[in-house]
Write a protein that holds these residues in place. Sequence first.
Motif, PDB file in Angstrom:
ATOM      1  N   GLY A  54      51.931  46.308  43.166  1.00 36.24           N
ATOM      2  CA  GLY A  54      51.260  47.598  43.219  1.00 36.24           C
ATOM      3  C   GLY A  54      50.939  48.180  41.855  1.00 36.24           C
ATOM      4  O   GLY A  54      50.621  49.367  41.735  1.00 36.24           O
ATOM      5  N   ILE A  55      51.012  47.344  40.810  1.00 37.32           N
ATOM      6  CA  ILE A  55      50.756  47.801  39.432  1.00 37.32           C
ATOM      7  C   ILE A  55      49.541  47.044  38.904  1.00 37.32           C
ATOM      8  O   ILE A  55      49.624  45.870  38.517  1.00 37.32           O
ATOM      9  N   ILE A  56      48.411  47.690  38.880  1.00 35.74           N
ATOM     10  CA  ILE A  56      47.137  46.999  38.648  1.00 35.74           C
ATOM     11  C   ILE A  56      47.047  46.373  37.259  1.00 35.74           C
ATOM     12  O   ILE A  56      46.412  45.328  37.082  1.00 35.74           O
ATOM     13  N   ASP A  57      47.698  46.974  36.262  1.00 36.46           N
ATOM     14  CA  ASP A  57      47.613  46.437  34.904  1.00 36.46           C
ATOM     15  C   ASP A  57      48.265  45.059  34.767  1.00 36.46           C
ATOM     16  O   ASP A  57      48.004  44.354  33.788  1.00 36.46           O
ATOM     17  N   THR A  58      49.107  44.660  35.724  1.00 39.49           N
ATOM     18  CA  THR A  58      49.774  43.358  35.640  1.00 39.49           C
ATOM     19  C   THR A  58      48.896  42.212  36.133  1.00 39.49           C
ATOM     20  O   THR A  58      49.257  41.046  35.969  1.00 39.49           O
ATOM     21  N   TYR A  59      47.763  42.532  36.731  1.00 40.92           N
ATOM     22  CA  TYR A  59      46.905  41.494  37.307  1.00 40.92           C
ATOM     23  C   TYR A  59      46.006  40.825  36.270  1.00 40.92           C
ATOM     24  O   TYR A  59      45.617  39.669  36.425  1.00 40.92           O
ATOM     25  N   GLU A  60      45.648  41.580  35.254  1.00 40.20           N
ATOM     26  CA  GLU A  60      44.668  41.084  34.289  1.00 40.20           C
ATOM     27  C   GLU A  60      45.294  40.881  32.913  1.00 40.20           C
ATOM     28  O   GLU A  60      46.252  41.576  32.558  1.00 40.20           O
ATOM     29  N   PRO A  61      44.743  39.901  32.180  1.00 41.43           N
ATOM     30  CA  PRO A  61      43.551  39.090  32.491  1.00 41.43           C
ATOM     31  C   PRO A  61      43.853  37.858  33.348  1.00 41.43           C
ATOM     32  O   PRO A  61      42.985  37.012  33.577  1.00 41.43           O
ATOM     33  N   PHE A  62      45.075  37.761  33.835  1.00 39.26           N
ATOM     34  CA  PHE A  62      45.566  36.513  34.432  1.00 39.26           C
ATOM     35  C   PHE A  62      44.834  36.121  35.710  1.00 39.26           C
ATOM     36  O   PHE A  62      44.423  34.964  35.855  1.00 39.26           O
ATOM     37  N   LEU A  63      44.660  37.061  36.633  1.00 36.17           N
ATOM     38  CA  LEU A  63      43.983  36.711  37.875  1.00 36.17           C
ATOM     39  C   LEU A  63      42.551  36.287  37.616  1.00 36.17           C
ATOM     40  O   LEU A  63      42.064  35.318  38.200  1.00 36.17           O
ATOM     41  N   GLY A  64      41.870  37.004  36.735  1.00 33.94           N
ATOM     42  CA  GLY A  64      40.490  36.646  36.416  1.00 33.94           C
ATOM     43  C   GLY A  64      40.375  35.225  35.887  1.00 33.94           C
ATOM     44  O   GLY A  64      39.462  34.474  36.256  1.00 33.94           O
ATOM     45  N   GLU A  65      41.310  34.829  35.030  1.00 31.91           N
ATOM     46  CA  GLU A  65      41.294  33.471  34.480  1.00 31.91           C
ATOM     47  C   GLU A  65      41.646  32.432  35.539  1.00 31.91           C
ATOM     48  O   GLU A  65      41.087  31.325  35.553  1.00 31.91           O
ATOM     49  N   ILE A  66      42.571  32.775  36.438  1.00 33.48           N
ATOM     50  CA  ILE A  66      42.931  31.853  37.520  1.00 33.48           C
ATOM     51  C   ILE A  66      41.747  31.659  38.463  1.00 33.48           C
ATOM     52  O   ILE A  66      41.450  30.529  38.882  1.00 33.48           O
ATOM     53  N   VAL A  67      41.071  32.746  38.801  1.00 33.79           N
ATOM     54  CA  VAL A  67      39.897  32.660  39.668  1.00 33.79           C
ATOM     55  C   VAL A  67      38.823  31.784  39.032  1.00 33.79           C
ATOM     56  O   VAL A  67      38.217  30.931  39.687  1.00 33.79           O
ATOM     57  N   LYS A  68      38.593  31.986  37.742  1.00 34.55           N
ATOM     58  CA  LYS A  68      37.598  31.173  37.025  1.00 34.55           C
ATOM     59  C   LYS A  68      37.963  29.688  37.051  1.00 34.55           C
ATOM     60  O   LYS A  68      37.110  28.827  37.299  1.00 34.55           O
ATOM     61  N   TYR A  69      39.235  29.401  36.832  1.00 35.20           N
ATOM     62  CA  TYR A  69      39.722  28.014  36.854  1.00 35.20           C
ATOM     63  C   TYR A  69      39.523  27.383  38.229  1.00 35.20           C
ATOM     64  O   TYR A  69      39.019  26.252  38.356  1.00 35.20           O
ATOM     65  N   LEU A  70      39.904  28.100  39.276  1.00 35.67           N
ATOM     66  CA  LEU A  70      39.818  27.542  40.624  1.00 35.67           C
ATOM     67  C   LEU A  70      38.374  27.364  41.075  1.00 35.67           C
ATOM     68  O   LEU A  70      38.053  26.406  41.785  1.00 35.67           O
ATOM     69  N   LYS A  71      37.491  28.256  40.661  1.00 30.86           N
ATOM     70  CA  LYS A  71      36.084  28.111  41.013  1.00 30.86           C
ATOM     71  C   LYS A  71      35.475  26.877  40.341  1.00 30.86           C
ATOM     72  O   LYS A  71      34.574  26.239  40.885  1.00 30.86           O
ATOM     73  N   GLU A  72      35.995  26.561  39.174  1.00 31.29           N
ATOM     74  CA  GLU A  72      35.528  25.367  38.470  1.00 31.29           C
ATOM     75  C   GLU A  72      36.077  24.094  39.112  1.00 31.29           C
ATOM     76  O   GLU A  72      35.352  23.119  39.306  1.00 31.29           O
ATOM     77  N   LYS A  73      37.369  24.110  39.450  1.00 27.98           N
ATOM     78  CA  LYS A  73      38.015  22.923  39.990  1.00 27.98           C
ATOM     79  C   LYS A  73      37.753  22.720  41.480  1.00 27.98           C
ATOM     80  O   LYS A  73      37.707  21.589  41.955  1.00 27.98           O
ATOM     81  N   CYS A  74      37.602  23.823  42.215  1.00 23.23           N
ATOM     82  CA  CYS A  74      37.414  23.764  43.672  1.00 23.23           C
ATOM     83  C   CYS A  74      36.230  24.654  44.057  1.00 23.23           C
ATOM     84  O   CYS A  74      36.415  25.693  44.702  1.00 23.23           O
ATOM     85  N   PRO A  75      35.012  24.274  43.680  1.00 21.55           N
ATOM     86  CA  PRO A  75      33.857  25.167  43.861  1.00 21.55           C
ATOM     87  C   PRO A  75      33.549  25.525  45.307  1.00 21.55           C
ATOM     88  O   PRO A  75      32.935  26.564  45.559  1.00 21.55           O
ATOM     89  N   SER A  76      33.976  24.702  46.246  1.00 20.47           N
ATOM     90  CA  SER A  76      33.669  24.991  47.652  1.00 20.47           C
ATOM     91  C   SER A  76      34.779  25.775  48.347  1.00 20.47           C
ATOM     92  O   SER A  76      34.629  26.172  49.504  1.00 20.47           O
ATOM     93  N   ALA A  77      35.886  25.999  47.654  1.00 19.05           N
ATOM     94  CA  ALA A  77      37.021  26.699  48.272  1.00 19.05           C
ATOM     95  C   ALA A  77      36.772  28.202  48.333  1.00 19.05           C
ATOM     96  O   ALA A  77      36.220  28.793  47.407  1.00 19.05           O
ATOM     97  N   ARG A  78      37.217  28.812  49.409  1.00 22.83           N
ATOM     98  CA  ARG A  78      37.194  30.271  49.559  1.00 22.83           C
ATOM     99  C   ARG A  78      38.493  30.816  48.983  1.00 22.83           C
ATOM    100  O   ARG A  78      39.586  30.438  49.417  1.00 22.83           O
ATOM    101  N   LEU A  79      38.394  31.683  48.009  1.00 22.13           N
ATOM    102  CA  LEU A  79      39.573  32.278  47.392  1.00 22.13           C
ATOM    103  C   LEU A  79      39.896  33.599  48.086  1.00 22.13           C
ATOM    104  O   LEU A  79      39.001  34.421  48.313  1.00 22.13           O
ATOM    105  N   VAL A  80      41.175  33.792  48.419  1.00 21.06           N
ATOM    106  CA  VAL A  80      41.595  35.004  49.130  1.00 21.06           C
ATOM    107  C   VAL A  80      42.838  35.578  48.464  1.00 21.06           C
ATOM    108  O   VAL A  80      43.513  34.913  47.678  1.00 21.06           O
TER     109      VAL A  80
END
Length: 240
Positions: free
Chosen positions: A88-114
């Motif tokens: 519930g602490i929004i400052d703990t999400y970044e920049p980490f989630l953004g980088e993880i999302v970028k990585y997964l979109k590159e490695k698994c482009p057809s996967a739906r991220l949730v």
Amino acid sequence: MNVLCIGNSFSEDATTYLQKIANGELYVRNLAIGGCSLERHYNNIVNNVSDYGYEVDGESIKISSIEETVKERKWDVISLQQVSHYSGIIDTYEPFLGEIVKYLKEKCPSARLVLHRTWAYDDKSDHEGFVSYDRDRKKMYNAIVDTTNKIAEKYSLDIIPCGDAIELVRDLPEFSNGAELNINRDGFHLSFDYGRYLAGLVMYRFFTGKSATEVGFEPKNTDKEINRKLKEIANKVFLN
């Protein structure tokens, strides 16, 4: 459908019964490190750390890395989550989630991220992270909802509402005094029977779109009437 969850003990709680509930409709694997935050997941990706329990039905069968696992098969859905005390602490999400999302979109482009919305701690929890929410269950729950809504909107992620279902159970008069049901086992993890079952039902409803009331599997030594109510709650949480 091939489902990969990257998380910790909370994703273990939510996926332990999921394959049994799905009865062959879902292939589910969970990568878990106890208490693992998004920051640690990100660092593990950068350093290709093999430190995850590769779990099937809540049991680790080997040690693996995120890189090794994402290459294993064509994942249809990948679930992400923040560690519970930071959820519930929004400052703990970044920049980490953004980088993880970028990585997964590159490695698994057809996967739906949730995004897996986890649950607040029990009123009597002694978890040290509870102090961030003044040891107030409702305050923690509302912070998780607000934060995950903002993060989900930022990255166009659908939310798995496990935390909402747990909170809904806690507010029901027939369950709130704990006489019939204890949804937690230690103040923050889910109980091995009803808690994990409810989270699994929510996951099933989310991934398949099918009604939880159609599920035939029920954990051993559980009450059918309570399970019926939990199935209804798993459906109801998607109406909000």
